[in-house]
Write a protein that holds these residues in place. Structure first.
Motif, PDB file in Angstrom:
ATOM      1  N   GLN A   1       0.845  -1.187   0.000  1.00  0.00           N
ATOM      2  CA  GLN A   1       0.000   0.000   0.000  1.00  0.00           C
ATOM      3  C   GLN A   1       0.882   1.238   0.000  1.00  0.00           C
ATOM      4  N   VAL A   2       0.513   2.199  -0.843  1.00  0.00           N
ATOM      5  CA  VAL A   2       1.248   3.459  -0.943  1.00  0.00           C
ATOM      6  C   VAL A   2       0.336   4.593  -0.495  1.00  0.00           C
ATOM      7  N   GLN A   3       0.851   5.437   0.365  1.00  0.00           N
ATOM      8  CA  GLN A   3       0.100   6.611   0.806  1.00  0.00           C
ATOM      9  C   GLN A   3       0.678   7.852   0.117  1.00  0.00           C
ATOM     10  N   LEU A   4      -0.210   8.745  -0.279  1.00  0.00           N
ATOM     11  CA  LEU A   4       0.189   9.957  -0.986  1.00  0.00           C
ATOM     12  C   LEU A   4      -0.357  11.171  -0.250  1.00  0.00           C
ATOM     13  N   VAL A   5       0.495  12.151  -0.037  1.00  0.00           N
ATOM     14  CA  VAL A   5       0.087  13.387   0.619  1.00  0.00           C
ATOM     15  C   VAL A   5       0.430  14.552  -0.297  1.00  0.00           C
TER      16      VAL A   5
ATOM     17  N   ALA B   1       4.044  13.644  -1.822  1.00  0.00           N
ATOM     18  CA  ALA B   1       5.019  12.750  -1.211  1.00  0.00           C
ATOM     19  C   ALA B   1       4.415  11.367  -1.039  1.00  0.00           C
ATOM     20  N   ALA B   2       5.144  10.356  -1.484  1.00  0.00           N
ATOM     21  CA  ALA B   2       4.689   8.975  -1.377  1.00  0.00           C
ATOM     22  C   ALA B   2       5.424   8.267  -0.244  1.00  0.00           C
ATOM     23  N   SER B   3       4.705   7.395   0.428  1.00  0.00           N
ATOM     24  CA  SER B   3       5.310   6.573   1.477  1.00  0.00           C
ATOM     25  C   SER B   3       4.646   5.202   1.466  1.00  0.00           C
ATOM     26  N   GLY B   4       5.332   4.231   2.088  1.00  0.00           N
ATOM     27  CA  GLY B   4       4.785   2.882   2.134  1.00  0.00           C
ATOM     28  C   GLY B   4       5.553   1.947   1.213  1.00  0.00           C
ATOM     29  N   SER B   5       4.844   1.065   0.537  1.00  0.00           N
ATOM     30  CA  SER B   5       5.452   0.041  -0.319  1.00  0.00           C
ATOM     31  C   SER B   5       5.750   0.623  -1.705  1.00  0.00           C
ATOM     32  N   ILE B   6       6.886   1.284  -1.801  1.00  0.00           N
ATOM     33  CA  ILE B   6       7.266   1.973  -3.046  1.00  0.00           C
ATOM     34  C   ILE B   6       7.938   0.977  -3.989  1.00  0.00           C
ATOM     35  N   PHE B   7       7.362   0.791  -5.168  1.00  0.00           N
ATOM     36  CA  PHE B   7       7.984  -0.056  -6.177  1.00  0.00           C
ATOM     37  C   PHE B   7       9.102   0.729  -6.844  1.00  0.00           C
ATOM     38  N   SER B   8      10.190   0.073  -7.121  1.00  0.00           N
ATOM     39  CA  SER B   8      11.317   0.794  -7.712  1.00  0.00           C
ATOM     40  C   SER B   8      10.997   1.251  -9.134  1.00  0.00           C
ATOM     41  N   SER B   9      10.207   0.488  -9.880  1.00  0.00           N
ATOM     42  CA  SER B   9       9.824   0.857 -11.232  1.00  0.00           C
ATOM     43  C   SER B   9       8.379   1.341 -11.192  1.00  0.00           C
ATOM     44  N   ASN B  10       8.202   2.651 -11.284  1.00  0.00           N
ATOM     45  CA  ASN B  10       6.865   3.189 -11.069  1.00  0.00           C
ATOM     46  C   ASN B  10       6.609   4.425 -11.920  1.00  0.00           C
TER      47      ASN B  10
ATOM     48  N   TYR C   1      -5.262  15.581  -8.403  1.00  0.00           N
ATOM     49  CA  TYR C   1      -4.973  14.358  -7.657  1.00  0.00           C
ATOM     50  C   TYR C   1      -3.624  13.793  -8.076  1.00  0.00           C
ATOM     51  N   CYS C   2      -2.880  13.356  -7.110  1.00  0.00           N
ATOM     52  CA  CYS C   2      -1.622  12.661  -7.346  1.00  0.00           C
ATOM     53  C   CYS C   2      -1.914  11.163  -7.471  1.00  0.00           C
ATOM     54  N   ASN C   3      -1.178  10.512  -8.354  1.00  0.00           N
ATOM     55  CA  ASN C   3      -1.348   9.070  -8.552  1.00  0.00           C
ATOM     56  C   ASN C   3      -0.001   8.385  -8.562  1.00  0.00           C
ATOM     57  N   PHE C   4       0.050   7.193  -7.984  1.00  0.00           N
ATOM     58  CA  PHE C   4       1.257   6.370  -7.966  1.00  0.00           C
ATOM     59  C   PHE C   4       0.871   4.974  -8.424  1.00  0.00           C
ATOM     60  N   ARG C   5       1.590   4.435  -9.401  1.00  0.00           N
ATOM     61  CA  ARG C   5       1.280   3.098  -9.891  1.00  0.00           C
ATOM     62  C   ARG C   5       2.545   2.394 -10.331  1.00  0.00           C
ATOM     63  N   ARG C   6       2.440   1.091 -10.444  1.00  0.00           N
ATOM     64  CA  ARG C   6       3.546   0.314 -10.984  1.00  0.00           C
ATOM     65  C   ARG C   6       3.764   0.686 -12.443  1.00  0.00           C
ATOM     66  N   TYR C   7       4.991   0.637 -12.893  1.00  0.00           N
ATOM     67  CA  TYR C   7       5.261   0.848 -14.306  1.00  0.00           C
ATOM     68  C   TYR C   7       4.578  -0.263 -15.095  1.00  0.00           C
ATOM     69  N   GLY C   8       3.789   0.105 -16.095  1.00  0.00           N
ATOM     70  CA  GLY C   8       3.027  -0.860 -16.873  1.00  0.00           C
ATOM     71  C   GLY C   8       1.622  -1.064 -16.361  1.00  0.00           C
ATOM     72  N   GLY C   9       1.317  -0.526 -15.182  1.00  0.00           N
ATOM     73  CA  GLY C   9      -0.022  -0.627 -14.640  1.00  0.00           C
ATOM     74  C   GLY C   9      -0.916   0.497 -15.138  1.00  0.00           C
ATOM     75  N   ILE C  10      -2.151   0.510 -14.654  1.00  0.00           N
ATOM     76  CA  ILE C  10      -3.075   1.566 -15.036  1.00  0.00           C
ATOM     77  C   ILE C  10      -3.378   2.440 -13.815  1.00  0.00           C
TER      78      ILE C  10
ATOM     79  N   TRP D   1      -4.131   6.871  -4.930  1.00  0.00           N
ATOM     80  CA  TRP D   1      -4.506   8.261  -5.170  1.00  0.00           C
ATOM     81  C   TRP D   1      -4.333   9.085  -3.910  1.00  0.00           C
ATOM     82  N   GLY D   2      -3.962  10.346  -4.103  1.00  0.00           N
ATOM     83  CA  GLY D   2      -3.954  11.270  -3.006  1.00  0.00           C
ATOM     84  C   GLY D   2      -5.348  11.791  -2.734  1.00  0.00           C
ATOM     85  N   GLN D   3      -5.444  12.653  -1.726  1.00  0.00           N
ATOM     86  CA  GLN D   3      -6.755  13.162  -1.311  1.00  0.00           C
ATOM     87  C   GLN D   3      -7.263  14.279  -2.211  1.00  0.00           C
ATOM     88  N   GLY D   4      -6.387  14.823  -3.025  1.00  0.00           N
ATOM     89  CA  GLY D   4      -6.767  15.908  -3.925  1.00  0.00           C
ATOM     90  C   GLY D   4      -6.479  17.264  -3.330  1.00  0.00           C
ATOM     91  N   THR D   5      -6.099  18.194  -4.180  1.00  0.00           N
ATOM     92  CA  THR D   5      -5.864  19.572  -3.753  1.00  0.00           C
ATOM     93  C   THR D   5      -6.531  20.500  -4.766  1.00  0.00           C
TER      94      THR D   5
END
Length: 119
Positions: free
Chosen positions: A1-5, A23-32, A94-103, A109-113
């Motif tokens: 799980q990745v948290q985004l602020v 800023a992302a924290s948690g289970s960060i995949f190296s290829s993202n 909204y900020c988004n974090f995903r694996r490379y090759g994912g959707i 997702w972050g909470q939005g600003t």
């Protein structure tokens, strides 16, 4: 799980600038992929800009030449420098974090600003 602020939204006049951070924290995949998406009231969420962990970028046509996405991999942080802002840029970003090759929908997702550009 990745948290985004996220931070950095606000109210600005047309022609002004804002800088968003995520800023992302948690289970960060190296290829993202980290990115920014915007959603105006009554509209779908659209891609603004994305950047891979290797530094490759992609921009929506509407922001090319005005917005710049960058990242600091050591800090797991992505930035969006928004220049020459227009009223039509008004949206929740909204900020988004995903694996490379994912959707994006399967990423985190972050909470939005809120970004509001007055004319």
């Amino acid at each position: 799980q990745v948290q985004l602020v996220e931070s950095g939204g606000g109210l600005v006049q047309a022609g002004g600038s804002l800088r968003l951070s995520c800023a992302a924290s948690g289970s960060i995949f190296s290829s993202n992929v980290m990115g920014w998406y915007c959603q105006a009231p009554g509209k779908q969420r659209d891609m603004v800009a994305t950047i891979t962990s290797g530094g490759s970028t992609n921009y929506a046509d509407s922001v090319k030449g005005r917005f710049t996405i960058s990242r600091d991999n050591a800090k797991n942080t992505v930035y969006l420098q928004m220049n020459s802002l227009k009223p039509e840029d008004t949206a929740v970003y909204y900020c988004n974090f995903r694996r490379y090759g994912g959707i994006p929908a399967l990423g985190s997702w972050g909470q939005g600003t809120q970004v509001t550009v007055s004319s």
